[in-house]
Write a protein that holds these residues in place. Structure first.
Motif, PDB file in Angstrom:
ATOM      1  N   GLY A 152      10.700  -0.510  -0.363  1.00 33.10           N
ATOM      2  CA  GLY A 152      10.078  -0.849   0.913  1.00 33.10           C
ATOM      3  C   GLY A 152      10.843  -1.922   1.663  1.00 33.10           C
ATOM      4  N   LEU A 153      11.298  -2.947   0.938  1.00 36.94           N
ATOM      5  CA  LEU A 153      12.083  -4.011   1.575  1.00 36.94           C
ATOM      6  C   LEU A 153      13.395  -3.453   2.125  1.00 36.94           C
ATOM      7  CD1 LEU A 153      11.572  -6.997  -0.892  1.00 36.94           C
ATOM      8  CD2 LEU A 153      10.197  -6.321   1.067  1.00 36.94           C
ATOM      9  N   ALA A 154      14.031  -2.573   1.354  1.00 36.26           N
ATOM     10  CA  ALA A 154      15.276  -1.952   1.817  1.00 36.26           C
ATOM     11  C   ALA A 154      15.017  -1.087   3.049  1.00 36.26           C
ATOM     12  CB  ALA A 154      15.902  -1.118   0.697  1.00 36.26           C
ATOM     13  N   ASP A 155      13.893  -0.372   3.057  1.00 39.88           N
ATOM     14  CA  ASP A 155      13.558   0.457   4.219  1.00 39.88           C
ATOM     15  C   ASP A 155      13.294  -0.391   5.460  1.00 39.88           C
ATOM     16  OD1 ASP A 155      13.935   2.781   2.804  1.00 39.88           O
ATOM     17  OD2 ASP A 155      11.792   3.239   2.568  1.00 39.88           O
ATOM     18  N   VAL A 156      12.644  -1.539   5.292  1.00 44.39           N
ATOM     19  CA  VAL A 156      12.431  -2.450   6.427  1.00 44.39           C
ATOM     20  C   VAL A 156      13.781  -2.930   6.952  1.00 44.39           C
ATOM     21  CG1 VAL A 156      11.583  -4.739   7.099  1.00 44.39           C
ATOM     22  CG2 VAL A 156      10.108  -3.193   5.795  1.00 44.39           C
ATOM     23  N   GLY A 163       0.806  -1.213   0.000  1.00 40.90           N
ATOM     24  CA  GLY A 163       0.000   0.000   0.000  1.00 40.90           C
ATOM     25  C   GLY A 163       0.840   1.265   0.000  1.00 40.90           C
ATOM     26  N   ALA A 164       1.964   1.245   0.719  1.00 40.21           N
ATOM     27  CA  ALA A 164       2.809   2.433   0.839  1.00 40.21           C
ATOM     28  C   ALA A 164       3.747   2.612  -0.352  1.00 40.21           C
ATOM     29  CB  ALA A 164       3.625   2.363   2.130  1.00 40.21           C
ATOM     30  N   TYR A 165       4.267   1.502  -0.883  1.00 37.46           N
ATOM     31  CA  TYR A 165       5.297   1.587  -1.922  1.00 37.46           C
ATOM     32  C   TYR A 165       4.802   1.205  -3.316  1.00 37.46           C
ATOM     33  CZ  TYR A 165       8.659   2.218   1.838  1.00 37.46           C
ATOM     34  OH  TYR A 165       9.350   2.706   2.922  1.00 37.46           O
TER      35      TYR A 165
END
Length: 179
Positions: free
Chosen positions: A91-95, A82-84
């Motif tokens: 998003g995976l990198a941000d997690v 939903g966010a990315y």
């Protein structure tokens, strides 16, 4: 005068991802598509691998009261999609940054809800397992969608051959390869 189809603005999901979101098998999703006339129509992909608008699917699941009990991992994936949207790799990198960086620091694009879910999962498992599981979910979703973001095993073998021997702990980066 021909009209070009509108480009979807919401993230797209495969039948396999819908199954994960709802906590059912892929066969159940296929049955829903045949049985329910109001199941969202595909908005992309091909005949053998249709893609669906995530927001439409979630609204349909809510209306049908299906998939109400989802795991934290599935919920995290939904929040990231939903966010990315289609930029899920960011998003995976941000997690990964949120789980390995200093406490309290998080990438600005990463929703607070995702941070909480990721940290809860990391407490149960480990940050590395959470990120690996998300990366595997991404690989599966793009592989089924026929994406070019996944490097074929044949290309991986060729790159390994030409890269030569490397230490077990070495990190190799090939900016031209997929995941």
């Amino acid at each position: 005068m021909s009209q070009t189809p509108a480009i979807p603005t919401n993230p797209l999901v495969t039948g396999s991802e819908i199954a994960r979101i709802a906590g059912v098998t892929r066969a159940a999703v296929s049955n829903w598509r045949r049985r329910y006339g109001d199941f969202p129509a595909p908005v992309g992909g091909g005949v053998n691998s249709p893609l669906f608008d995530l927001a439409e699917v979630q609204a349909w699941l809510d209306k049908q009261r299906k998939g109400q009990d989802v795991t934290d991992e599935v919920h995290l994936w939904q929040v990231l999609r939903g966010a990315y949207g289609d930029d899920i790799l960011e998003g995976l990198a941000d997690v990964a940054r949120a789980l390995t960086g200093p406490d309290g620091e998080r990438p600005t694009a990463l929703p607070e809800q995702a941070v909480g879910l990721a940290r809860r999962l990391a407490e149960e498992r480990s940050p590395a397992v959470v990120v690996n599981d998300l990366a595997e979910r991404f690989r599966e979703s793009v592989r089924r969608a026929g994406s070019d973001q996944v490097t074929s095993p044949r290309v991986v073998r060729a790159v390994r051959h030409f890269a030569g021997d490397a230490a077990d702990d070495a990190v190799l980066f090939d900016p031209a390869c997929g995941i």
